[in-house]
Design a protein around this motif. Structure first.
Motif, mmCIF file in Angstrom:
data_model
loop_
_atom_site.group_PDB
_atom_site.id
_atom_site.type_symbol
_atom_site.label_atom_id
_atom_site.label_comp_id
_atom_site.label_asym_id
_atom_site.label_seq_id
_atom_site.Cartn_x
_atom_site.Cartn_y
_atom_site.Cartn_z
ATOM 1 N N TYR A 18 -25.703 -39.885 11.393
ATOM 2 C CA TYR A 18 -25.206 -38.509 11.287
ATOM 3 C C TYR A 18 -23.946 -38.433 10.423
ATOM 4 O O TYR A 18 -23.696 -37.417 9.774
ATOM 5 C CB TYR A 18 -25.002 -37.889 12.669
ATOM 6 N N MET A 19 -23.166 -39.508 10.372
ATOM 7 C CA MET A 19 -22.012 -39.544 9.471
ATOM 8 C C MET A 19 -22.493 -39.577 8.012
ATOM 9 O O MET A 19 -21.976 -38.845 7.161
ATOM 10 C CB MET A 19 -21.133 -40.766 9.750
ATOM 11 N N GLU A 41 -14.548 -44.423 6.408
ATOM 12 C CA GLU A 41 -15.131 -44.407 7.753
ATOM 13 C C GLU A 41 -16.396 -45.252 7.882
ATOM 14 O O GLU A 41 -16.790 -45.619 8.985
ATOM 15 C CB GLU A 41 -15.477 -42.976 8.158
ATOM 16 N N ALA A 83 -26.955 -45.756 20.005
ATOM 17 C CA ALA A 83 -25.841 -44.810 19.849
ATOM 18 C C ALA A 83 -25.082 -45.064 18.554
ATOM 19 O O ALA A 83 -24.738 -44.126 17.828
ATOM 20 C CB ALA A 83 -24.900 -44.902 21.043
ATOM 21 N N GLU A 84 -24.818 -46.328 18.256
ATOM 22 C CA GLU A 84 -24.086 -46.673 17.025
ATOM 23 C C GLU A 84 -24.904 -46.305 15.787
ATOM 24 O O GLU A 84 -24.382 -45.735 14.830
ATOM 25 C CB GLU A 84 -23.747 -48.160 17.011
ATOM 26 N N TYR A 110 -32.083 -45.483 12.728
ATOM 27 C CA TYR A 110 -32.342 -44.071 12.474
ATOM 28 C C TYR A 110 -32.663 -43.927 10.997
ATOM 29 O O TYR A 110 -32.156 -44.674 10.164
ATOM 30 C CB TYR A 110 -31.121 -43.213 12.811
ATOM 31 N N GLU A 118 -23.715 -36.178 7.061
ATOM 32 C CA GLU A 118 -22.604 -35.256 6.807
ATOM 33 C C GLU A 118 -22.014 -35.462 5.418
ATOM 34 O O GLU A 118 -21.797 -34.498 4.681
ATOM 35 C CB GLU A 118 -21.522 -35.448 7.868
ATOM 36 N N GLY A 165 -27.258 -44.018 15.574
ATOM 37 C CA GLY A 165 -27.320 -42.562 15.485
ATOM 38 C C GLY A 165 -26.035 -41.950 14.965
ATOM 39 O O GLY A 165 -26.050 -41.089 14.085
ATOM 40 N N ASP A 166 -24.905 -42.408 15.499
ATOM 41 C CA ASP A 166 -23.609 -41.884 15.044
ATOM 42 C C ASP A 166 -23.406 -42.134 13.553
ATOM 43 O O ASP A 166 -22.955 -41.254 12.819
ATOM 44 C CB ASP A 166 -22.459 -42.526 15.830
ATOM 45 N N LEU A 167 -23.751 -43.338 13.106
ATOM 46 C CA LEU A 167 -23.570 -43.681 11.697
ATOM 47 C C LEU A 167 -24.542 -42.887 10.817
ATOM 48 O O LEU A 167 -24.171 -42.429 9.732
ATOM 49 C CB LEU A 167 -23.746 -45.187 11.502
#
Length: 129
Positions: free
Chosen positions: A75-76, A18, A68-69, A117, A79, A71-73
């Motif tokens: 948080y991935m 991912e 947004a990109e 981030y 995780e 931040g999403d990455l």
């Protein structure tokens, strides 16, 4: 134990389908502004049990084209480090646990102002023998 956590974690994150190919690195040398990048840096740590257990602090900075990109990455990455990495054996080193020091937070690059981030984890490592 002489394990450097950065190459171990770079290799681990690069193995995750991912995460964009080529994004994970342990340096910003040669990076161009605007490239999606996940940079890992050791921010400290300590030996918690003679030559057996180390606790390493690792900062991850995530750069991308949009907030947004990024931040999403971020948080991935968070995780996978917190939920999937504990219990893994990485090149002769066992990851006992990973704990969050600082959740991903908005931290744009001061020079280029590109979206970024930043987060931090502590990684507990033991020789896997």
């Amino acid at each position: 134990m002489r394990a450097n956590p950065i190459p171990l974690l770079v290799s681990y994150l690069r193995s995750i389908p991912e995460i964009p190919t080529g994004a994970v690195t342990g340096t910003l040398v040669g990076r161009n502004v605007g490239e999606t990048t996940i940079n890992l840096m050791q921010s400290g740590g300590y030996r918690s049990r003679r030559d057996r257990v180390d606790r390493m602090y690792v900062v991850y900075d995530v750069y991308a084209e949009s907030p947004a990109e990024a931040g999403d990455l971020a948080y991935m990455v968070r995780e996978y480090l917190l939920e999937q990495l504990p219990g893994q054996s990485l090149d002769g080193v066992m990851v006992l646990d990973v704990r969050e020091v600082d959740a991903p937070n908005w931290h744009p690059d001061m020079q280029s102002l590109e979206p970024a981030y930043s987060g931090e984890v502590s990684v507990y490592l033991v020789a896997d023998d």
